[in-house]
Design a protein around this motif. Structure first.
Motif, PDB file in Angstrom:
ATOM      1  N   VAL A 346      25.443  44.888  54.125  1.00  0.00           N
ATOM      2  CA  VAL A 346      25.385  43.425  54.082  1.00  0.00           C
ATOM      3  C   VAL A 346      24.074  42.929  53.479  1.00  0.00           C
ATOM      4  CG1 VAL A 346      25.547  41.314  55.477  1.00  0.00           C
ATOM      5  CG2 VAL A 346      26.935  43.278  56.053  1.00  0.00           C
ATOM      6  N   ASP A 347      22.937  43.622  53.750  1.00  0.00           N
ATOM      7  CA  ASP A 347      21.641  43.157  53.222  1.00  0.00           C
ATOM      8  C   ASP A 347      21.601  43.231  51.693  1.00  0.00           C
ATOM      9  OD1 ASP A 347      21.724  45.901  53.414  1.00  0.00           O
ATOM     10  OD2 ASP A 347      19.574  46.129  53.755  1.00  0.00           O
ATOM     11  N   LEU A 348      22.278  44.226  51.092  1.00  0.00           N
ATOM     12  CA  LEU A 348      22.331  44.301  49.621  1.00  0.00           C
ATOM     13  C   LEU A 348      23.346  43.294  49.087  1.00  0.00           C
ATOM     14  CD1 LEU A 348      21.457  45.622  46.956  1.00  0.00           C
ATOM     15  CD2 LEU A 348      23.181  47.372  47.306  1.00  0.00           C
ATOM     16  N   LEU A 349      24.476  43.120  49.798  1.00  0.00           N
ATOM     17  CA  LEU A 349      25.490  42.131  49.377  1.00  0.00           C
ATOM     18  C   LEU A 349      24.876  40.739  49.274  1.00  0.00           C
ATOM     19  CD1 LEU A 349      28.875  42.805  51.219  1.00  0.00           C
ATOM     20  CD2 LEU A 349      28.528  42.541  48.773  1.00  0.00           C
ATOM     21  N   ASP A 350      23.905  40.479  50.153  1.00  0.00           N
ATOM     22  CA  ASP A 350      23.222  39.182  50.187  1.00  0.00           C
ATOM     23  C   ASP A 350      22.491  38.880  48.879  1.00  0.00           C
ATOM     24  OD1 ASP A 350      23.290  37.217  52.046  1.00  0.00           O
ATOM     25  OD2 ASP A 350      21.286  37.591  52.827  1.00  0.00           O
ATOM     26  N   ARG A 351      22.074  39.923  48.163  1.00  0.00           N
ATOM     27  CA  ARG A 351      21.332  39.757  46.905  1.00  0.00           C
ATOM     28  C   ARG A 351      22.259  39.560  45.703  1.00  0.00           C
ATOM     29  NH1 ARG A 351      16.054  41.683  46.761  1.00  0.00           N
ATOM     30  NH2 ARG A 351      15.359  42.704  48.656  1.00  0.00           N
ATOM     31  N   LEU A 352      23.557  39.825  45.880  1.00  0.00           N
ATOM     32  CA  LEU A 352      24.468  39.885  44.728  1.00  0.00           C
ATOM     33  C   LEU A 352      25.164  38.563  44.462  1.00  0.00           C
ATOM     34  CD1 LEU A 352      26.248  43.280  45.556  1.00  0.00           C
ATOM     35  CD2 LEU A 352      24.122  42.940  44.329  1.00  0.00           C
ATOM     36  N   VAL A 353      25.385  38.303  43.177  1.00  0.00           N
ATOM     37  CA  VAL A 353      26.273  37.218  42.752  1.00  0.00           C
ATOM     38  C   VAL A 353      27.627  37.890  42.538  1.00  0.00           C
ATOM     39  CG1 VAL A 353      26.701  35.474  40.988  1.00  0.00           C
ATOM     40  CG2 VAL A 353      24.355  36.077  41.579  1.00  0.00           C
ATOM     41  N   ILE A 354      28.675  37.412  43.234  1.00  0.00           N
ATOM     42  CA  ILE A 354      29.968  38.103  43.209  1.00  0.00           C
ATOM     43  C   ILE A 354      30.969  37.369  42.327  1.00  0.00           C
ATOM     44  CG2 ILE A 354      31.880  38.996  44.613  1.00  0.00           C
ATOM     45  CD1 ILE A 354      29.860  39.097  46.983  1.00  0.00           C
ATOM     46  N   ILE A 355      31.555  38.108  41.368  1.00  0.00           N
ATOM     47  CA  ILE A 355      32.621  37.578  40.508  1.00  0.00           C
ATOM     48  C   ILE A 355      33.914  38.280  40.903  1.00  0.00           C
ATOM     49  CG2 ILE A 355      33.519  37.428  38.137  1.00  0.00           C
ATOM     50  CD1 ILE A 355      30.672  37.267  37.121  1.00  0.00           C
ATOM     51  N   ARG A 356      34.951  37.493  41.208  1.00  0.00           N
ATOM     52  CA  ARG A 356      36.219  38.069  41.654  1.00  0.00           C
ATOM     53  C   ARG A 356      37.215  38.086  40.500  1.00  0.00           C
ATOM     54  NH1 ARG A 356      40.287  35.442  45.445  1.00  0.00           N
ATOM     55  NH2 ARG A 356      41.661  37.151  46.007  1.00  0.00           N
ATOM     56  N   THR A 357      37.895  39.212  40.327  1.00  0.00           N
ATOM     57  CA  THR A 357      38.952  39.296  39.305  1.00  0.00           C
ATOM     58  C   THR A 357      40.310  39.225  40.000  1.00  0.00           C
ATOM     59  OG1 THR A 357      38.894  41.717  39.379  1.00  0.00           O
ATOM     60  CG2 THR A 357      37.576  40.648  37.667  1.00  0.00           C
ATOM     61  N   GLN A 358      41.284  38.525  39.355  1.00  0.00           N
ATOM     62  CA  GLN A 358      42.609  38.302  39.938  1.00  0.00           C
ATOM     63  C   GLN A 358      43.625  39.271  39.345  1.00  0.00           C
ATOM     64  OE1 GLN A 358      42.779  35.897  42.189  1.00  0.00           O
ATOM     65  NE2 GLN A 358      40.892  34.752  41.805  1.00  0.00           N
ATOM     66  N   THR A 359      44.713  39.506  40.085  1.00  0.00           N
ATOM     67  CA  THR A 359      45.802  40.325  39.541  1.00  0.00           C
ATOM     68  C   THR A 359      46.517  39.538  38.445  1.00  0.00           C
ATOM     69  OG1 THR A 359      47.172  39.524  41.352  1.00  0.00           O
ATOM     70  CG2 THR A 359      46.250  41.723  41.597  1.00  0.00           C
ATOM     71  N   TYR A 360      47.040  40.233  37.461  1.00  0.00           N
ATOM     72  CA  TYR A 360      47.701  39.588  36.318  1.00  0.00           C
ATOM     73  C   TYR A 360      49.130  39.199  36.662  1.00  0.00           C
ATOM     74  CZ  TYR A 360      43.827  41.291  33.464  1.00  0.00           C
ATOM     75  OH  TYR A 360      42.581  41.533  32.941  1.00  0.00           O
ATOM     76  N   GLY A 361      49.561  38.044  36.120  1.00  0.00           N
ATOM     77  CA  GLY A 361      50.949  37.603  36.259  1.00  0.00           C
ATOM     78  C   GLY A 361      51.828  38.288  35.224  1.00  0.00           C
ATOM     79  N   PRO A 362      53.180  38.125  35.292  1.00  0.00           N
ATOM     80  CA  PRO A 362      54.091  38.798  34.349  1.00  0.00           C
ATOM     81  C   PRO A 362      53.809  38.456  32.883  1.00  0.00           C
ATOM     82  CG  PRO A 362      55.310  37.809  36.174  1.00  0.00           C
ATOM     83  CD  PRO A 362      53.910  37.343  36.294  1.00  0.00           C
ATOM     84  N   ALA A 363      53.572  37.158  32.586  1.00  0.00           N
ATOM     85  CA  ALA A 363      53.337  36.729  31.196  1.00  0.00           C
ATOM     86  C   ALA A 363      52.051  37.344  30.648  1.00  0.00           C
ATOM     87  CB  ALA A 363      53.274  35.209  31.116  1.00  0.00           C
ATOM     88  N   GLU A 364      50.975  37.358  31.473  1.00  0.00           N
ATOM     89  CA  GLU A 364      49.688  37.929  31.056  1.00  0.00           C
ATOM     90  C   GLU A 364      49.816  39.436  30.811  1.00  0.00           C
ATOM     91  OE1 GLU A 364      46.502  34.973  33.323  1.00  0.00           O
ATOM     92  OE2 GLU A 364      47.312  36.692  34.387  1.00  0.00           O
ATOM     93  N   MET A 365      50.590  40.083  31.680  1.00  0.00           N
ATOM     94  CA  MET A 365      50.782  41.527  31.548  1.00  0.00           C
ATOM     95  C   MET A 365      51.475  41.869  30.226  1.00  0.00           C
ATOM     96  SD  MET A 365      51.975  43.960  34.662  1.00  0.00           S
ATOM     97  CE  MET A 365      50.635  43.683  35.773  1.00  0.00           C
ATOM     98  N   ILE A 366      52.479  41.069  29.854  1.00  0.00           N
ATOM     99  CA  ILE A 366      53.204  41.295  28.586  1.00  0.00           C
ATOM    100  C   ILE A 366      52.259  41.098  27.397  1.00  0.00           C
ATOM    101  CG2 ILE A 366      55.019  40.328  27.079  1.00  0.00           C
ATOM    102  CD1 ILE A 366      56.635  39.845  29.734  1.00  0.00           C
TER     103      ILE A 366
END
Length: 450
Positions: A346-366
């Motif tokens: 947790v002490d290292l997580l506190d220093r991080l800027v977190i970017i979340r990636t999402q799962t792809y939808g059917p159209a994006e996957m194609i």
């Protein structure tokens, strides 16, 4: 008389997983374009990464870290590569995997420090006296029967005039190494005797439209002159160059060096000395520090010792920008019985800027599968592409991408250039995905050794 078609001499590049990534695909305003630079979707993540690139360029991100978190196959490594493409070749980018730190020869913290210093560049600017020239042919004085090379006589030419110089024999080796020929434009440093081939003189340009050679104009001005030379090195290059043992030239010393291929650690004392020299260069204005990017994939593979070391290293004045990536949720921190988000304390997580990636939808996957087919120069019809997208939704995007190449080979064996649904069905029957394999193991558990 036989007439044969000449096979193309164009080099075929090996296509890797992220060959299609050419940047982050952002507008000048920083907004993400739906489909650009090999990216599809992940708009928020790309825009966030774009802001990080701007901060790196303005040198406002040193000593900070970024975490790319998301499920497998959502483009975390692609985002890190997109950041490196946006930064350009002059900014060091050092990728590594968390498991690389586990070595029987070198300490874990030493591996991390080595990669840290690989990701910090130093741009050294020097005004050196150089001889910038284009070699000319002259008559041989020895008739070609000389036993050894005592010196080299080379004819040099610029727009202003021609000169003949007698050079040391060591420079001959440098000329051979650089493959210097008549008509090349080169420069020779007066102090070190280093030879650099700039390109081919445009006076020797041929009538071909496309050529591998880079043509440059014949040097202007005098043969000998002052020139600003810019060299890009990393701090690890300086460490390695100074740590290399300079053993004697006798046979025992040489054999001893050959018999010890083991990786040797660079001491902290040596690094401190190099830091002093580097700071001296920076204070004089002859060098500039270029904080690069260290990308650590599968960061959950690091243990508590590595995480505590990273905490300290990020506070150092000589620290690069660190990008972590992980696909883990709440899991055990390696080497402890403590659970934490992403397997990071947790002490290292506190220093991080977190970017979340999402799962792809059917159209994006194609769309992603269509880009991959184009990169791999494969032909697939719309119906088959939609079917492959469904397979990706059911299994994973990675599995769907991996089916493209075998399906194209099956299509060619069946006498077709284009992949059709029947080819995909045949390949799907041959190869299992991870979920199907796990289900099979569960159903037939008694047949396997557990």
């Amino acid at each position: 008389m036989n007439i044969e078609e000449v096979q193309s001499t164009a080099k075929k590049q090996r296509i890797a997983t992220h060959t299609h990534i050419r940047g982050l695909g952002l507008e000048p305003s920083g907004r993400a374009i739906d489909m650009a630079a090999g990216f599809v979707g992940q708009k928020e993540a790309r825009e966030a990464a774009g802001l990080v690139v701007d901060m790196i360029k303005q040198k406002k991100m040193a000593g900070r870290a970024l975490l790319l978190a998301g499920p497998p196959g959502t483009g975390k490594t692609a985002l890190a590569l997109g950041v490196s493409q946006e930064l350009g070749t002059k900014v060091p980018f050092c990728p590594m995997v968390g498991s690389e730190v586990y070595s029987s020869e070198v300490k874990k913290t030493e591996v991390l420090m080595e990669n840290f210093r690989r990701a910090i560049g130093l741009r050294i600017k020097e005004n050196k006296e150089v001889t910038e020239l284009s070699p000319e042919e002259t008559e041989s004085l020895t008739g070609g029967y000389g036993k050894s090379i005592g010196s080299v006589i080379i004819g040099l030419k610029t727009i202003k005039g021609t000169k003949q110089l007698r050079l040391e024999a060591s420079i001959y080796d440098a000329l051979i190494k650089e493959k210097v020929a008549v008509g090349d434009v080169i420069y020779i440093e007066a102090n070190s005797g280093a030879v650099k081939r700039v390109g081919r003189s445009d006076a020797f340009a041929t009538e071909f439209d496309l050529e591998a050679e880079e043509y440059v104009p014949l040097p202007k001005g005098e043969v000998s002159k002052k020139k600003e030379i810019v060299q890009d090195v990393t701090l690890h290059d300086l460490d390695a160059a100074n740590a290399r043992p300079q053993g004697g030239q006798d046979i025992l010393s040489l054999m001893g060096q050959m018999m010890k291929p083991r990786k040797t650690e660079i001491t902290d004392k040596l690094r401190q000395e190099i830091n002093k020299v580097v700071n001296g260069f920076i204070d004089k204005g002859t060098a500039e520090l270029v904080p690069g990017v260290l990308f650590i994939d599968e960061v959950h593979m690091l243990d508590m010792e590595c995480f505590s070391y990273l905490n300290r290293a990020l506070e150092s004045s000589l620290s690069p920008i660190v990008i972590f990536a992980t696909n883990r949720g709440i899991c055990n921190v390696r080497g402890t019985d403590m659970n934490s988000p992403h397997g990071i304390p947790v002490d290292l997580l506190d220093r991080l800027v977190i970017i979340r990636t999402q799962t792809y939808g059917p159209a994006e996957m194609i769309q992603i599968l269509a880009i991959r087919a184009q990169v791999e120069e494969l032909h697939i019809d719309e119906e088959s592409l939609a079917d492959l997208g469904e397979i990706g939704q059911r299994t994973s995007l990675r599995h769907a991408v991996q089916l493209l190449s075998p399906a194209s080979i099956v299509a060619k064996l069946n006498g077709r250039e284009e992949i059709c649904k029947a080819d995909l069905d045949e390949v799907c029957a041959l190869y299992l995905d991870a979920k199907s394999s796990a289900k099979l193991l569960q159903d037939q558990q008694e047949k396997y050794i557990s």
